[in-house]
Design an enzyme around this catalytic site. Structure first.
Site, PDB file in Angstrom:
ATOM      1  NE  ARG A 124      -7.302   1.779  -7.859  1.00 51.70           N
ATOM      2  CZ  ARG A 124      -6.432   2.626  -8.428  1.00 51.70           C
ATOM      3  NH1 ARG A 124      -5.134   2.492  -8.180  1.00 51.70           N
ATOM      4  NH2 ARG A 124      -6.829   3.590  -9.221  1.00 51.70           N
ATOM      5  CG  PHE A 164       5.857  -0.726  -5.119  1.00 52.48           C
ATOM      6  CD1 PHE A 164       7.074  -0.059  -5.068  1.00 52.48           C
ATOM      7  CD2 PHE A 164       5.866  -2.105  -5.260  1.00 52.48           C
ATOM      8  CE1 PHE A 164       8.278  -0.753  -5.154  1.00 52.48           C
ATOM      9  CE2 PHE A 164       7.053  -2.812  -5.351  1.00 52.48           C
ATOM     10  CZ  PHE A 164       8.277  -2.128  -5.297  1.00 52.48           C
ATOM     11  CG  ASP A 169       4.653   4.335  -1.599  1.00 52.49           C
ATOM     12  OD1 ASP A 169       3.996   3.902  -2.562  1.00 52.49           O
ATOM     13  OD2 ASP A 169       5.513   5.238  -1.711  1.00 52.49           O
ATOM     14  CB  SER A 170       9.955   4.502  -0.755  1.00 52.55           C
ATOM     15  OG  SER A 170       9.562   5.014  -2.018  1.00 52.55           O
ATOM     16  CG  ASP A 224       0.917  -1.238  -9.155  1.00 46.78           C
ATOM     17  OD1 ASP A 224       1.438  -1.432 -10.274  1.00 46.78           O
ATOM     18  OD2 ASP A 224       0.067  -0.345  -8.939  1.00 46.78           O
ATOM     19  CB  CYS A 228       3.519   0.358 -15.302  1.00 49.13           C
ATOM     20  SG  CYS A 228       4.866   1.034 -14.313  1.00 49.13           S
TER      21      CYS A 228
END
Length: 394
Positions: free
Chosen positions: A210, A226, A248-249, A298, A338
């Site tokens: 970040r 995300f 984002d969801s 991400d 990830c």
């Protein structure tokens, strides 16, 4: 102590200090171990290999934790391991950062134990039956060593089912953390929710990335996909991004992001927070012709195992193709995976396919990885799960 003998020729990984012994490698079990018991593991010729946690439910039948036969796996052993792990992270914690990972499972010779520090609270994830058996002892050691306000059990990962363990989520000791706990990372303030948040409460594995990416965002129009609690968004705002759009969801994630923007006194007019499926929103941006200077992708773990690799590769490819199509010429795409099953070379190949489909030329200008509090044991490359690329899309 129960003794386990491996099949002939199956001792090589254990001799090289890899911590997993698969069920197919077991030749003989002398005794009747319960799941989570510490056992002695021997080669076919009865040479001692290591101590480990046994589990009859898991494909990983034994998780090795100690290769010195003279050691005793008792409370003193756990205390020493925990103290070593905690001491190795103390340089990370300062006035600018009061959150990090204190224990990282196999990397710290405690397979199945993750401990994260969030200001004055600790969050535990227990993913092996061996650690589950000594949970009370672990809590007692952490309480005495760190004197936190509270220790919270965040053992709600589906990986526990492979060990025959139930989902756990609740207070282990001390005070319950507040609904929104305030932490600092690189000087930026976050409200996080340990009880209801993703993973153990916060993605501290992206701390360095970040900070690095933010240096490219001054004066730029940024899209953070995300976004969760807004790590990349907030760092971009702090470094002078003209605008940030965060997608984002999760409604909780979007609400937390808005709180974090206010906490850091950023101009709310520079931020657009959207609750939506990311792929759907990217297609909407494409249809409307909207472009960005910097895009962050991400996503969650698309490949939880190697069996899911093909499906995950298609998902990563389509996501990155859409991202490339939404960039101004010469724009930057920070893309991550990830998934431990996706190594960096495979990830680069997926990006190459995405670029081909998007009709774009792409340069790799930086490679991202996980930070120091998520170390990778050289004998356990599977611990290297987070990888990323900073791409210039021409």
């Amino acid at each position: 102590m129960v003794e386990i003998t491996l099949k002939k020729g199956k001792e090589k990984a254990a001799l090289q200090r890899h911590p997993w012994v698969f069920s197919g490698a077991l030749e003989k079990v002398k005794g009747k171990p319960e799941d989570g018991d510490v056992v002695k593991v021997f080669a076919f010729d009865h040479e001692f290999l290591a101590y480990g946690y046994f589990n009859s439910n898991s494909r990983v039948a034994v998780r090795l934790l100690e290769w010195d036969e003279t050691q005793t796996i008792d409370i003193s052993w756990y205390k020493n391991r925990l103290k070593q792990a905690i001491a190795s992270r103390q340089f990370i914690l300062n006035k600018q950062t009061n959150t990090c990972r204190l224990v990282f499972s196999e990397a710290d010779f405690l397979p199945g134990l993750i401990v994260d520090q969030y200001a004055d609270f600790l969050s535990l994830q227990i993913l092996s039956s061996g650690i589950e058996k000594v949970k009370a002892e672990i809590v007692e050691i952490l309480k005495n060593e760190l004197n936190p306000k509270g220790i919270f059990d965040k053992s709600d990962a589906t990986a526990r089912t492979h060990e025959g363990l139930p989902i756990e989520n609740g207070l282990l000791w001390g005070e319950n953390p507040p609904e929104f706990l305030e932490v600092k990372e690189n000087g930026i303030i976050y409200h996080i929710n340990i009880a209801e948040g993703q993973k153990s409460g916060f993605y501290c594995d992206q701390r360095d990335n970040r900070h690095i990416l933010a240096s490219y965002t001054k004066g730029k129009k940024v899209l953070d996909c995300f976004s969760y609690s807004g790590g990349f968004s907030l760092n971009s705002l702090a470094n002078g991004a003209v605008s940030v759009t965060s997608v984002d969801s999760s409604g909780l994630a979007v609400e937390t992001l808005k709180q974090n923007v206010a906490l850091n006194k950023f101009d709310v007019n520079r931020v657009t927070a959207i609750q939506s499926d990311v792929n759907k929103q990217l297609r909407a941006f494409k249809d409307s012709g909207e472009l960005f200077d910097v895009i962050v992708l991400d996503p969650p773990k698309y490949a939880p195992s190697r069996s899911a690799l093909d499906r995950a590769a298609r998902a990563y490819k389509d996501l990155n193709r859409l991202g490339m199509l939404l960039l101004e010429k010469g724009g930057l795409l920070a893309t991550f995976s990830c998934s431990g099953a996706v190594d960096i070379e495979t990830f680069k190949q997926i990006i190459a396919w995405a670029a081909l489909d998007a009709g774009k030329e792409v340069q790799i200008i930086k490679q991202f990885c996980q930070p120091e509090d998520h170390p990778v044991r050289i004998s356990f490359p599977e611990g290297e799960y987070l990888k990323g690329l900073l791409l210039r899309v021409l």
